[in-house]
Design a protein around this motif. Sequence first.
Motif, PDB file in Angstrom:
ATOM      1  N   THR A  12     -19.688 -40.906  57.462  1.00 37.33           N
ATOM      2  CA  THR A  12     -19.276 -39.996  55.580  1.00 37.33           C
ATOM      3  C   THR A  12     -19.735 -40.859  54.399  1.00 37.33           C
ATOM      4  OG1 THR A  12     -18.285 -38.263  56.798  1.00 37.33           O
ATOM      5  CG2 THR A  12     -18.384 -38.535  54.988  1.00 37.33           C
ATOM      6  N   TRP A  13     -19.170 -42.398  55.123  1.00 37.53           N
ATOM      7  CA  TRP A  13     -18.900 -43.189  53.867  1.00 37.53           C
ATOM      8  C   TRP A  13     -20.161 -43.292  52.922  1.00 37.53           C
ATOM      9  CZ3 TRP A  13     -14.260 -42.346  51.378  1.00 37.53           C
ATOM     10  CH2 TRP A  13     -13.136 -41.871  51.895  1.00 37.53           C
ATOM     11  N   PRO A  14     -21.080 -44.040  54.315  1.00 37.99           N
ATOM     12  CA  PRO A  14     -22.053 -45.055  53.536  1.00 37.99           C
ATOM     13  C   PRO A  14     -23.537 -43.136  52.899  1.00 37.99           C
ATOM     14  CG  PRO A  14     -22.504 -45.439  56.050  1.00 37.99           C
ATOM     15  CD  PRO A  14     -20.772 -44.630  55.539  1.00 37.99           C
ATOM     16  N   LEU A  15     -23.147 -42.398  53.515  1.00 34.62           N
ATOM     17  CA  LEU A  15     -23.702 -41.362  53.285  1.00 34.62           C
ATOM     18  C   LEU A  15     -23.769 -40.808  52.098  1.00 34.62           C
ATOM     19  CD1 LEU A  15     -26.162 -39.396  53.357  1.00 34.62           C
ATOM     20  CD2 LEU A  15     -24.374 -38.441  55.432  1.00 34.62           C
ATOM     21  N   LEU A  16     -22.050 -40.548  51.586  1.00 36.15           N
ATOM     22  CA  LEU A  16     -21.929 -40.262  49.968  1.00 36.15           C
ATOM     23  C   LEU A  16     -21.884 -41.414  49.331  1.00 36.15           C
ATOM     24  CD1 LEU A  16     -17.904 -39.717  51.237  1.00 36.15           C
ATOM     25  CD2 LEU A  16     -19.685 -37.813  50.056  1.00 36.15           C
ATOM     26  N   LYS A  17     -21.874 -42.936  49.571  1.00 34.44           N
ATOM     27  CA  LYS A  17     -22.891 -43.717  48.452  1.00 34.44           C
ATOM     28  C   LYS A  17     -23.931 -43.368  48.059  1.00 34.44           C
ATOM     29  CE  LYS A  17     -21.034 -47.506  46.407  1.00 34.44           C
ATOM     30  NZ  LYS A  17     -20.158 -47.247  45.439  1.00 34.44           N
ATOM     31  N   PHE A  18     -24.565 -43.348  49.319  1.00 35.02           N
ATOM     32  CA  PHE A  18     -25.994 -42.923  48.693  1.00 35.02           C
ATOM     33  C   PHE A  18     -26.616 -41.895  47.876  1.00 35.02           C
ATOM     34  CE2 PHE A  18     -29.780 -40.175  49.727  1.00 35.02           C
ATOM     35  CZ  PHE A  18     -30.754 -41.166  49.397  1.00 35.02           C
ATOM     36  N   LEU A  23     -26.563 -37.207  42.269  1.00 40.32           N
ATOM     37  CA  LEU A  23     -25.011 -36.484  42.382  1.00 40.32           C
ATOM     38  C   LEU A  23     -23.339 -36.202  42.445  1.00 40.32           C
ATOM     39  CD1 LEU A  23     -25.899 -33.539  44.328  1.00 40.32           C
ATOM     40  CD2 LEU A  23     -26.757 -33.455  42.442  1.00 40.32           C
ATOM     41  N   PRO A  24     -22.821 -36.615  40.834  1.00 37.77           N
ATOM     42  CA  PRO A  24     -21.465 -37.082  40.989  1.00 37.77           C
ATOM     43  C   PRO A  24     -20.515 -36.600  41.289  1.00 37.77           C
ATOM     44  CG  PRO A  24     -22.273 -35.555  39.113  1.00 37.77           C
ATOM     45  CD  PRO A  24     -23.196 -35.455  40.050  1.00 37.77           C
ATOM     46  N   PRO A  25     -19.808 -37.463  42.100  1.00 42.18           N
ATOM     47  CA  PRO A  25     -18.320 -37.047  43.223  1.00 42.18           C
ATOM     48  C   PRO A  25     -18.184 -35.268  43.098  1.00 42.18           C
ATOM     49  CG  PRO A  25     -17.384 -38.583  41.603  1.00 42.18           C
ATOM     50  CD  PRO A  25     -19.119 -38.426  41.513  1.00 42.18           C
ATOM     51  N   LEU A  29     -13.675 -39.164  45.225  1.00 44.32           N
ATOM     52  CA  LEU A  29     -13.699 -40.157  43.493  1.00 44.32           C
ATOM     53  C   LEU A  29     -13.630 -41.633  43.844  1.00 44.32           C
ATOM     54  CD1 LEU A  29     -11.098 -38.195  41.785  1.00 44.32           C
ATOM     55  CD2 LEU A  29     -13.992 -38.326  41.182  1.00 44.32           C
ATOM     56  N   ALA A  30     -13.137 -42.074  44.768  1.00 42.99           N
ATOM     57  CA  ALA A  30     -13.150 -43.251  45.341  1.00 42.99           C
ATOM     58  C   ALA A  30     -14.010 -44.378  44.666  1.00 42.99           C
ATOM     59  CB  ALA A  30     -11.939 -43.193  46.358  1.00 42.99           C
ATOM     60  N   LEU A  31     -14.918 -44.163  45.300  1.00 43.57           N
ATOM     61  CA  LEU A  31     -15.918 -44.788  45.623  1.00 43.57           C
ATOM     62  C   LEU A  31     -16.844 -44.927  44.272  1.00 43.57           C
ATOM     63  CD1 LEU A  31     -17.820 -42.846  48.825  1.00 43.57           C
ATOM     64  CD2 LEU A  31     -16.156 -45.105  48.527  1.00 43.57           C
ATOM     65  N   ARG A  32     -15.781 -44.575  43.202  1.00 46.35           N
ATOM     66  CA  ARG A  32     -16.639 -45.178  41.558  1.00 46.35           C
ATOM     67  C   ARG A  32     -16.242 -47.041  41.511  1.00 46.35           C
ATOM     68  NH1 ARG A  32     -15.636 -40.253  37.454  1.00 46.35           N
ATOM     69  NH2 ARG A  32     -17.576 -39.248  37.996  1.00 46.35           N
ATOM     70  N   TRP A  33     -15.042 -46.989  42.334  1.00 43.59           N
ATOM     71  CA  TRP A  33     -13.884 -48.171  42.238  1.00 43.59           C
ATOM     72  C   TRP A  33     -14.404 -48.898  43.149  1.00 43.59           C
ATOM     73  CZ3 TRP A  33     -12.353 -43.585  40.365  1.00 43.59           C
ATOM     74  CH2 TRP A  33     -11.868 -43.577  39.061  1.00 43.59           C
ATOM     75  N   LEU A  34     -14.961 -48.272  44.812  1.00 48.28           N
ATOM     76  CA  LEU A  34     -15.499 -49.132  45.908  1.00 48.28           C
ATOM     77  C   LEU A  34     -16.285 -48.784  46.501  1.00 48.28           C
ATOM     78  CD1 LEU A  34     -11.446 -47.454  47.106  1.00 48.28           C
ATOM     79  CD2 LEU A  34     -11.976 -50.417  46.457  1.00 48.28           C
ATOM     80  N   SER A  35     -17.105 -50.226  46.956  1.00 53.66           N
ATOM     81  CA  SER A  35     -17.773 -50.264  48.289  1.00 53.66           C
ATOM     82  C   SER A  35     -17.420 -48.785  49.191  1.00 53.66           C
ATOM     83  CB  SER A  35     -18.141 -51.452  49.076  1.00 53.66           C
ATOM     84  OG  SER A  35     -17.257 -51.608  49.889  1.00 53.66           O
ATOM     85  N   LEU A  65     -12.890 -24.544  45.765  1.00 51.28           N
ATOM     86  CA  LEU A  65     -12.507 -23.902  44.178  1.00 51.28           C
ATOM     87  C   LEU A  65     -11.914 -25.244  43.082  1.00 51.28           C
ATOM     88  CD1 LEU A  65     -11.077 -20.484  45.331  1.00 51.28           C
ATOM     89  CD2 LEU A  65     -13.613 -20.831  44.081  1.00 51.28           C
ATOM     90  N   PRO A  66     -10.505 -25.609  43.235  1.00 47.49           N
ATOM     91  CA  PRO A  66     -10.845 -26.398  42.477  1.00 47.49           C
ATOM     92  C   PRO A  66     -11.217 -27.447  41.625  1.00 47.49           C
ATOM     93  CG  PRO A  66      -9.174 -26.656  44.059  1.00 47.49           C
ATOM     94  CD  PRO A  66     -10.064 -25.337  44.889  1.00 47.49           C
ATOM     95  N   MET A  67     -11.936 -28.531  43.286  1.00 48.15           N
ATOM     96  CA  MET A  67     -13.721 -29.005  42.221  1.00 48.15           C
ATOM     97  C   MET A  67     -14.550 -28.744  41.433  1.00 48.15           C
ATOM     98  SD  MET A  67     -13.456 -31.651  46.450  1.00 48.15           S
ATOM     99  CE  MET A  67     -13.755 -29.938  47.235  1.00 48.15           C
ATOM    100  N   LEU A  68     -15.035 -26.764  41.897  1.00 43.60           N
ATOM    101  CA  LEU A  68     -15.406 -26.620  41.343  1.00 43.60           C
ATOM    102  C   LEU A  68     -15.467 -26.102  40.098  1.00 43.60           C
ATOM    103  CD1 LEU A  68     -17.466 -23.927  44.377  1.00 43.60           C
ATOM    104  CD2 LEU A  68     -18.979 -25.738  43.056  1.00 43.60           C
ATOM    105  N   ALA A  69     -13.982 -25.968  39.538  1.00 44.76           N
ATOM    106  CA  ALA A  69     -12.899 -25.784  38.107  1.00 44.76           C
ATOM    107  C   ALA A  69     -13.505 -26.658  37.576  1.00 44.76           C
ATOM    108  CB  ALA A  69     -11.879 -24.992  37.929  1.00 44.76           C
ATOM    109  N   LEU A  70     -13.504 -28.386  38.184  1.00 44.33           N
ATOM    110  CA  LEU A  70     -13.011 -29.114  37.463  1.00 44.33           C
ATOM    111  C   LEU A  70     -14.345 -30.028  37.132  1.00 44.33           C
ATOM    112  CD1 LEU A  70      -9.850 -30.692  38.857  1.00 44.33           C
ATOM    113  CD2 LEU A  70      -9.684 -29.934  36.535  1.00 44.33           C
TER     114      LEU A  70
END
Length: 294
Positions: free
Chosen positions: A21-27, A32-34, A87-93, A193-198
């Motif tokens: 998941t994590w390397p895939l998310l980073k790619f 797309l934004p988080p 969201l944390a991947l904005r600051w972390l590898s 839903l909360p993510m779609l709203a924000l």
Amino acid sequence: MTPRTTGLLLMMLTAINWGTTWPLLKFLLTGLPPLTLRAWGSGAAALILFGVALALRVPLAVPRAQRGRLVLYALLNVTSWMAFGTLALRWLSASEGAILAYTMPIWAAVFAWPLLGEKPGLARVAGLLLGFGSVAALFAGRGAAIGIEKLPGMALILSSAVLFALGAVLSKRRPLLLPPVAALTWQMAIGALPMLALAPFLEHADVAGVTAQVWFWFGWMVVFTMAVSYFTWFGALERLPASTAALGTLLAPVLSVVGAAVLLGEPLGALEIGALGGVLVAVALAVRQPERRA
């Protein structure tokens, strides 16, 4: 095949899926934004699961007494884990995010003792310490600078781990009395839903600029690292003590580091291989111990 053996197999499948998941998310964050990434992913997974439920004629009605519990579990198991972690991947590898996220077994063991009466024996404590020590050594050995600029990411990822662990233990203590497909469908839908709203207020998604490669791996994430892995996770949780199931996921950060090396060019050497060996021994220690009640 015994329920325990099935649970262990499901745990391993979960760890393998989550390890990618994590390397895939980073790619995927290159396109797309988080929050958008996770909101659309959760929503798409919910639609797929909804189709599966209809095809299998699984009832989706939720009794009134289950609704509050369902919303709570969706927020803990889906929203907090996906939103905070991504969201944390904005600051972390990718490797840093994975390693910190999988402090989750520590918190699961902490919650499982008072809430479930899962008193850890010496083997499980030794496995927990060895597994977490291997992951910590991997993090420290990679020279990850714990500077103030990384604190927001660390706070988000640790919050994600604590809340997901709490959701796992509560789900074990008071499980949803719904068919597994229905429970997962609703958790994915409500959790999105909360993510779609924000998302529209916090970020901008340039859909026209997303490449075909990003869309392909986005689809892969929806099917395998979200829909399938949540099925295997809840299946493992149903058949194993919560602390054992959580400890088994410590394989995921090591696999994430390997994936990051292959996909993102991050280093892979003796330290990573040693950490993998330590985690495998830790999992073996944990699964050899039968469930004990306080």
